[in-house]
Design an enzyme around this catalytic site. Structure first.
Site, PDB file in Angstrom:
ATOM      1  N   CYS B 334       0.794  -1.232   0.000  1.00 55.08           N
ATOM      2  CA  CYS B 334       0.000   0.000   0.000  1.00 55.08           C
ATOM      3  C   CYS B 334       0.833   1.292   0.000  1.00 55.08           C
ATOM      4  CB  CYS B 334      -1.016   0.029   1.131  1.00 55.08           C
ATOM      5  SG  CYS B 334      -1.152  -1.452   2.120  1.00 55.08           S
ATOM      6  N   ARG B 363       6.963 -11.186   5.617  1.00 53.26           N
ATOM      7  CA  ARG B 363       6.472 -10.913   6.962  1.00 53.26           C
ATOM      8  C   ARG B 363       7.130 -11.870   7.934  1.00 53.26           C
ATOM      9  NH1 ARG B 363       0.021  -9.984   5.600  1.00 53.26           N
ATOM     10  NH2 ARG B 363       0.425  -8.360   4.029  1.00 53.26           N
ATOM     11  N   GLN B 381       1.151 -11.602  -3.574  1.00 55.94           N
ATOM     12  CA  GLN B 381      -0.300 -11.505  -3.608  1.00 55.94           C
ATOM     13  C   GLN B 381      -0.758 -11.004  -4.972  1.00 55.94           C
ATOM     14  OE1 GLN B 381      -1.074  -8.720  -0.380  1.00 55.94           O
ATOM     15  NE2 GLN B 381      -1.909 -10.390   0.831  1.00 55.94           N
ATOM     16  N   ASP B 383      -2.319  -8.523  -5.467  1.00 53.37           N
ATOM     17  CA  ASP B 383      -2.673  -7.342  -4.694  1.00 53.37           C
ATOM     18  C   ASP B 383      -3.002  -6.186  -5.638  1.00 53.37           C
ATOM     19  OD1 ASP B 383      -2.944  -5.836  -2.430  1.00 53.37           O
ATOM     20  OD2 ASP B 383      -0.819  -5.359  -2.260  1.00 53.37           O
ATOM     21  N   HIS B 385      -4.621  -1.870  -5.482  1.00 51.55           N
ATOM     22  CA  HIS B 385      -5.204  -0.744  -4.765  1.00 51.55           C
ATOM     23  C   HIS B 385      -5.948   0.127  -5.758  1.00 51.55           C
ATOM     24  CE1 HIS B 385      -2.075  -2.051  -1.933  1.00 51.55           C
ATOM     25  NE2 HIS B 385      -3.041  -1.815  -1.077  1.00 51.55           N
ATOM     26  N   LYS B 465     -14.855  -3.363   5.778  1.00 52.42           N
ATOM     27  CA  LYS B 465     -14.295  -4.310   4.812  1.00 52.42           C
ATOM     28  C   LYS B 465     -15.240  -5.467   4.568  1.00 52.42           C
ATOM     29  CE  LYS B 465     -11.837  -7.142   8.190  1.00 52.42           C
ATOM     30  NZ  LYS B 465     -10.719  -8.042   8.438  1.00 52.42           N
ATOM     31  N   HIS B 511      -8.167  -1.492  -0.730  1.00 44.55           N
ATOM     32  CA  HIS B 511      -7.189  -2.591  -0.761  1.00 44.55           C
ATOM     33  C   HIS B 511      -7.977  -3.842  -1.131  1.00 44.55           C
ATOM     34  CE1 HIS B 511      -4.568  -0.273   2.221  1.00 44.55           C
ATOM     35  NE2 HIS B 511      -5.742   0.225   2.491  1.00 44.55           N
TER      36      HIS B 511
END
Lengths: 642, 642
Positions: B334, B363, B381, B383, B385, B465, B511
């Site tokens: 992000c 992580r 991911q 992923d 945005h 979310k 996200h």
């Protein structure tokens, strides 16, 4: 005792004691004497006018050769200094004035301010000195005499240099009214320098140390003649226009941020190029029998100790502690591929095994040397390792040369030459294995018909290698592809396969990359194409430009059709005038601009503009699409050929 | 004073003082009394036989409900302990014996050795106790009385537990000859436990502390009836067979190595799946207007301080020093996407801007919890945005729900339900903005017809979310997709766009991830399909099996044709018999096996075997290829549909 001189062709001749290289040149021909700039005596470049030693190999350096040009450039810096001395008087203090790749510079402490505006005046004075054509006269003197003369002249920087000269003597050169302490060599007289032009002024700390005084550095360009000088200036301007950092910003390909130095952010348009290159290489991998893998990035010190990187490469790695143990971000893939090779028993039937990996790599380059995409800390390579038997080396190398030739010869149209680097003085393994491998490498190069040179002793300690130098559209060389043999790593890490003899053997490992770092390659490619990427790599392949807002509906219809057919397409819905829209798309170097106005809307056509050829006239929208798809898919995108 | 009891249907009734839940049940019907296991009194589960308080809400927990089953499982552990006490005498010391998800366990210190071989004997004794159907009797006693009784019984672990109970009283349960200190509640009598089966033995430190004594933990399974127990056992066996760690090794999809804990190595076959999933998602991105980017992995502390991760997430990040400054490997994308949004001025015309990124993330999960692909330290991911205006939220959320539905509903055939998590007690921003956003999210779910529940107050402090739970082929739930609104980060990092009003506004950030971590998703998918990946994902799509070495030439011909047409194909050139070759390919779960012997060679056919349907008979090789390409390209691979 006469002097015995040996010439490059192997012949030898005697000359009277005290003869100079110029005397020898004159004895051969007046023309040769006139054309010579300096002489290489027993491998050392010297003034033409210095007496020759009793026995020597002699090469006369004629105007137009690289070594002669270097001497001319050095003399050019003296002509520059002489002009400054005349114009600014004895308070101008001189540092160093060496030749450089495109000319020369001199670091000078001026009595007052000096700027680019002063360069024409200095250059005019230089031209006078050249016109005067005064000889360069060398004196070899006891050091203390030179010290005295420099002190008398108030040249403090020269005195500092003298302190570091261990010899008992030093040399002084005089050309007309200018005297300088200098090692030489120089041209016979000031009239013999090449074509020149003062270029620019920068600041430079004395001896490169920021604690010292800042001197003024004046750069001059110098080439053999005006034509070469002009060609260089033009090429440099073109290179500036093509600078990937500039184009990368203008075309929104990538960006950098201080919070991640040396790590490019590829913006959406740059990522299109990135991914197209990956697809292209992946398609080749499928054809050429490579298997791709995905690997970790963090590895325990234990791996690097085993591979030898902990000892030899640690300062280039980013280190961190995890669970109290030392880890590093991997700078290269090789050891992790050996772990994969080792994860189960291997048979000779599985060889050659070609493992490819695009995993991001990190290397701790000094922050000061980071530059655009060409020197980065984070990058991905089209990296692969081939595990094979000694017998398979030649065939594998030939396969990789073919890969290089396909990519550069056919697709990117960059001519290339190879350098075969052979066994260095310090090497590991058997000399016989090396000999065999080098012969295999050379045979593969020869059989394939690649231009190559031999870099004797230039191999790495673990095996011989072939480096490839590619030339871009401006003729600049880039070392991009590499193929390296490695006899050592499989042994160090104890990788083995079961041979047909039922015994275990260490495989040979071939490290190779065709594009090299994708980041650097995209930088090179941007400059090679000047941002005009071929259709298959273009981030936007076509843009639809409605003339008025009445045409927007039709523009969207055309755009949607193109997008649905897989074409990367944009529509310019701004309120700008059509001429402005065309200009904007032209600046973005979009291959095809499709202008649609009332006429096109009614006829179901598009007015096609090619970024290079300009207006191509109206074409039915459907026909344009068919042709475009064919052009993307077949003629330019080799990835889609299969 | 009579007791006033309120029932779940809202009705109420009075009962004499001292009445129990069992009395109430009996007053309603004999059947209800017989079916009840325990009672929920004012929200707390208690024995049926305990007197009710003066005023209460009462729910009778009938056999077959989850809450009744939990009580039965707890009683099951007492039956187990009672059986052990009978068989091993008073030297058996008891720790704790709680219910668990599929039954119960008891931690016991045995006087001698005990192993899985002893379980049938213990289980037989348990069945006797159940047969005896003795009541569970509860006593609430002053703590010192309980201490004395436990000391008399020599139950030291119970004494340790008692020390930590702050209350003045404690309870003891007796079922026949077995006495235990326990909070309860329990079933009315031992005959009322569910269908059970002792499962396995493990070691367990007293109170989970390795400094303490290791006790023996006996696990029992317990379900409502034998049918459910048997179904569970079968499902668990199937899950074991499908365990992605086992299949990952057998099918050579991935490996791990101690030198990179928590970071999977995808082997060539696993990488095929990895890359096919990426291609599939990329194709969807093209259709759905996402733009992909490539981003750095190392970022200066400054970024994390600005984003808030340094304060709230630091212990999950891998930290390192570069040039004397603090850096971290990024745990999420992000903040770097906000940097890209900010790199130049943005206009409302550019919104919604959908930025996708497959960058590897790291992580720092605890080493102890790392497990196969489902809990890793390095992952990628799908992923993205989305930067948009408040007005665009609903439409964007609907688009992402459609994306989820396409991927799981159509392609992977995993039913799913959504959970809408709303404003938590601690939140940032305006309550009104939250209300509007939550309404938009719920409307999108409702309009799309997705099954959803509301998790009131379950949102993150920065926005509401939607989480999606998918069910795999064994009916197990996996939380995979997520869509999160974020009002905060664009403000914290001061990301702005110019609105149509000429003023600057902060965009909303969404996200979202559809597959989530690709690593974890491949783990889930492997178990969902039991390794039988659909054709478009299969690492090897077809294998050619020559019957004898005379058929190898033809086998290679067929294989080459398939490979040239883009089919992932292998040829089994081993010396094994054809039946063995078929078995090996079947174990590798290859969708199509093409047997070629003399007949096929002469007829230009292949004898096709489907991994599920078995022998499909001979087909002309060319026809097979056409059909296979159609099946790969059109019916199963949605990425190729465009």
């Amino acid at each position: 005792m006469p002097i015995r001189v040996k010439f490059p062709d192997g012949s030898a001749k005697e000359f009277p004691d005290g003869s100079t290289a110029l005397d020898v040149a004159r004895s051969i021909s007046k023309g040769l004497a006139k054309a010579s700039i300096a002489a290489k005596v027993n491998g050392q470049v010297r003034d033409l006018s210095r007496p020759l030693p009793a026995e020597c190999d002699l090469v006369l350096l004629k105007e137009g050769t690289p070594e002669a040009l270097e001497v001319q450039r050095h003399s050019g810096s003296h002509v520059l200094a002489g002009a400054v001395r005349r114009l600014y008087g004895p308070d101008a203090k001189f540092g160093v004035g060496p030749p450089v790749d495109d000319g020369f510079f001199y670091d000078i402490e001026f009595p007052g301010k000096v700027s680019e505006d002063d360069l024409p005046g200095i250059e005019a004075e230089m031209r006078k000195i050249v016109q005067e054509n005064v000889p360069f006269v060398r004196e070899d003197l006891p050091k203390e005499v030179v010290v005295r003369r420099m002190r008398d002249m108030g040249q403090g920087y020269k005195l500092e240099i003298l302190k570091d000269i261990p010899d008992a003597t030093a040399s002084i050169y005089t050309d007309g009214d200018f005297v300088d302490m200098c090692e030489g060599p120089h041209v016979p007289s000031t009239g013999r320098v090449g074509a020149f032009k003062l270029d620019r002024i920068t600041g430079a700390y004395w001896r490169g140390n920021a604690a010292n005084k800042m001197l003024t550095r004046i750069y001059g360009l110098m080439f053999h003649d005006d034509k070469e000088l002009q060609a260089y200036v033009t090429r440099r301007e073109e290179a500036k226009k093509r600078d990937h950092r500039k184009l990368g910003q203008e075309l929104e390909l990538f960006m950098f941020h201080d919070w991640s130095p040396g790590a490019p952010f590829f913006l959406p348009k740059g990522t299109v190029i990135y991914n197209e290159l990956l697809s292209f290489i992946r398609a080749e991998y499928r054809k050429r029998g490579f298997q791709e893998v995905v690997t970790p990035q963090l590895f325990n010190k234990g791996l690097w100790e085993l591979s030898g990187h902990w000892e030899h490469y640690r300062e280039n790695m980013f280190l961190l502690k995890i669970d109290e143990e030392d880890f590093s971000l991997k700078p290269m893939n090789c050891p992790s591929h050996v772990l994969m090779f080792k994860h189960r028993r291997r048979s000779y039937r599985e060889l050659p095994m070609r493992i490819a990996d695009f995993c991001p790599l990190h290397r701790n380059e000094l922050r000061g040397v980071l530059a655009g995409l060409t020197r980065v800390r984070k990058f991905q390579q089209d990296d692969a390792h081939i595990f094979c038997t000694v017998e398979q080396i030649e065939q594998e190398i030939r396969g990789q040369i073919d890969f290089v030739n396909h990519v550069y010869g056919r697709v990117f149209r960059m001519p290339f030459a190879a350098r075969l680097a052979t066994r260095p003085p310090q090497f590991l393994g058997e000399a016989e294995t090396w000999d065999r491998a080098e012969a295999a490498l050379e045979k593969a190069l020869k059989d394939y018909g690649v231009t190559y040179s031999i870099d004797a002793g230039g191999g790495v300690f673990y095996g011989p290698k072939i480096d490839f130098d590619m030339r871009d559209a401006l003729g600049r060389p880039w070392q991009l592809s590499t193929i390296q043999l490695d006899f050592q790593l499989p042994q160090r890490m104890d990788a083995k396969y079961e041979g047909p003899d039922g015994k275990y053997h260490h495989p040979v490992m071939i490290h190779r990359a065709i594009l090299g770092s994708l980041e650097r390659f995209i930088g090179v490619l941007t400059e090679h194409y000047g941002g005009e990427f071929p259709l298959w790599l273009s981030p936007v392949q076509a843009v639809v430009l409605p003339v008025t807002d009445k045409d927007e509906g039709y523009a969207k219809e055309v755009g949607a059709k193109l997008a649905a057919a897989g074409v990367r397409c944009e529509i310019d819905l701004s309120n700008d005038r059509i001429s402005y829209k065309i200009r904007a798309s032209q600046l973005q170097k979009v291959p095809y601009m499709l202008v649609v106005g009332a006429r096109e809307r009614e006829a179901g056509t598009v007015a096609v503009r090619d970024r290079k050829k300009g207006d191509l006239g109206p074409v039915r929208a459907d026909d344009f699409l068919v042709n475009l798809r064919r052009e993307i898919g077949l003629s330019e995108n080799p990835a889609a050929e299969a």
